[in-house]
Every structure is written in C-alpha cells, then in structure tokens.
Design a protein around this motif. Structure first.
Motif, PDB file in Angstrom:
ATOM      1  N   ILE A  86       0.883  -1.163   0.000  1.00  0.00           N
ATOM      2  CA  ILE A  86       0.000   0.000   0.000  1.00  0.00           C
ATOM      3  C   ILE A  86       0.921   1.213   0.000  1.00  0.00           C
ATOM      4  O   ILE A  86       1.706   1.398   0.933  1.00  0.00           O
ATOM      5  N   VAL A  87       0.860   1.973  -1.056  1.00  0.00           N
ATOM      6  CA  VAL A  87       1.696   3.159  -1.186  1.00  0.00           C
ATOM      7  C   VAL A  87       0.791   4.364  -1.011  1.00  0.00           C
ATOM      8  O   VAL A  87      -0.124   4.583  -1.801  1.00  0.00           O
ATOM      9  N   VAL A  88       1.028   5.118   0.039  1.00  0.00           N
ATOM     10  CA  VAL A  88       0.223   6.295   0.340  1.00  0.00           C
ATOM     11  C   VAL A  88       0.838   7.477  -0.393  1.00  0.00           C
ATOM     12  O   VAL A  88       2.036   7.735  -0.281  1.00  0.00           O
ATOM     13  N   ALA A 107       1.123  16.180   4.612  1.00  0.00           N
ATOM     14  CA  ALA A 107      -0.003  16.226   5.554  1.00  0.00           C
ATOM     15  C   ALA A 107      -1.085  15.221   5.152  1.00  0.00           C
ATOM     16  O   ALA A 107      -1.624  14.495   5.990  1.00  0.00           O
ATOM     17  N   GLN A 108      -1.400  15.160   3.837  1.00  0.00           N
ATOM     18  CA  GLN A 108      -2.406  14.217   3.358  1.00  0.00           C
ATOM     19  C   GLN A 108      -1.955  12.777   3.585  1.00  0.00           C
ATOM     20  O   GLN A 108      -2.730  11.933   4.031  1.00  0.00           O
ATOM     21  N   ALA A 109      -0.690  12.490   3.272  1.00  0.00           N
ATOM     22  CA  ALA A 109      -0.176  11.125   3.419  1.00  0.00           C
ATOM     23  C   ALA A 109      -0.192  10.695   4.883  1.00  0.00           C
ATOM     24  O   ALA A 109      -0.510   9.534   5.192  1.00  0.00           O
ATOM     25  N   LYS A 120      -2.743   6.996   8.718  1.00  0.00           N
ATOM     26  CA  LYS A 120      -3.432   6.708   9.979  1.00  0.00           C
ATOM     27  C   LYS A 120      -4.686   5.866   9.753  1.00  0.00           C
ATOM     28  O   LYS A 120      -5.151   5.193  10.658  1.00  0.00           O
ATOM     29  N   ARG A 121      -5.228   5.905   8.528  1.00  0.00           N
ATOM     30  CA  ARG A 121      -6.447   5.152   8.224  1.00  0.00           C
ATOM     31  C   ARG A 121      -6.161   3.706   7.831  1.00  0.00           C
ATOM     32  O   ARG A 121      -7.081   2.903   7.731  1.00  0.00           O
TER      33      ARG A 121
END
Length: 115
Positions: A17-19, A24-26, A31-32
């Motif tokens: 899973i690459v965020v 700030a968005q990443a 966290k989700r």
C-alpha cells in the motif's frame, strides 16, 4: 494505491500500500490504514530528492528528514528488496526527465509573461 510485487516461486506475492499525497495528506491517510497492516521503514534517503527541484524547493528541514517523493520512495523500496538497480534507475530517470520537462515549460511560460 495497492500493488502486488512479483514473488519468488512458491511464495505469495507481496502486496504494498503506497500512500501518496502531500506530507499532511499522506500522514492522515496512513493513519487510516489498519494497525494490523505491517509497515516498513526505508533505509537512508538519497542526499537530495529529485523532486526538490526549482519547481518545488525543499526546505532544509525536510531535506534533513530525508523526505522524498512517492516515486523515489517506491524506487528505494524496490532496491532494498533486491530489484535490479538498472531497472530502478530507469524508473527514476523517467522522473528526472519529467521534472526537467516541467522546469523548461515553467521557464518558457515565465519568459512570456515577464517580458
């Protein structure tokens, strides 16, 4: 984005899973991801991010923290997982070419609007 990496024979493929997003968005997206999902930490980042170009100056603080763009992080992970360096360099070469083309476009547009 989730991606399945090629696995050695007899092993299940590795799903990553690459965020991606701003820092700030990443951070919020990461966290989700359920805590049951294992995380990896990359070894030291390159001296300077390719993305820290004239298009987007990288502060000294962020450079010191080893922050890199998503594609660079994926390339670093691939190297650390044993992928051929030539293939990873090729991938990062596309990023460098893209950034160079964007910089040239910005310079051309700037010359037209500032003249």
């Amino acid at each position: 984005a989730a991606a399945a990496a090629a696995a050695p024979e007899g092993c299940a493929p590795l799903e990553l899973i690459v965020v991606d997003g701003t820092w700030a968005q990443a951070k919020l997206l990461a966290k989700r991801v359920p805590p049951s999902v294992p995380r990896v930490a990359l070894a030291a980042a390159p001296q300077r991010s390719l993305f820290g170009s004239s298009l987007r100056e990288q502060s000294a603080e962020r450079a010191a923290q080893g922050r890199v763009c998503t594609l660079e992080a994926v390339g670093m992970l691939a190297l650390q997982m044993g992928e051929p360096p030539g293939e990873v360099e090729s991938l990062l070469g596309y990023l460098a070419t893209f950034i160079g083309a964007c910089e040239q476009t910005v310079r051309r547009v700037s010359r037209r609007t500032c003249s």
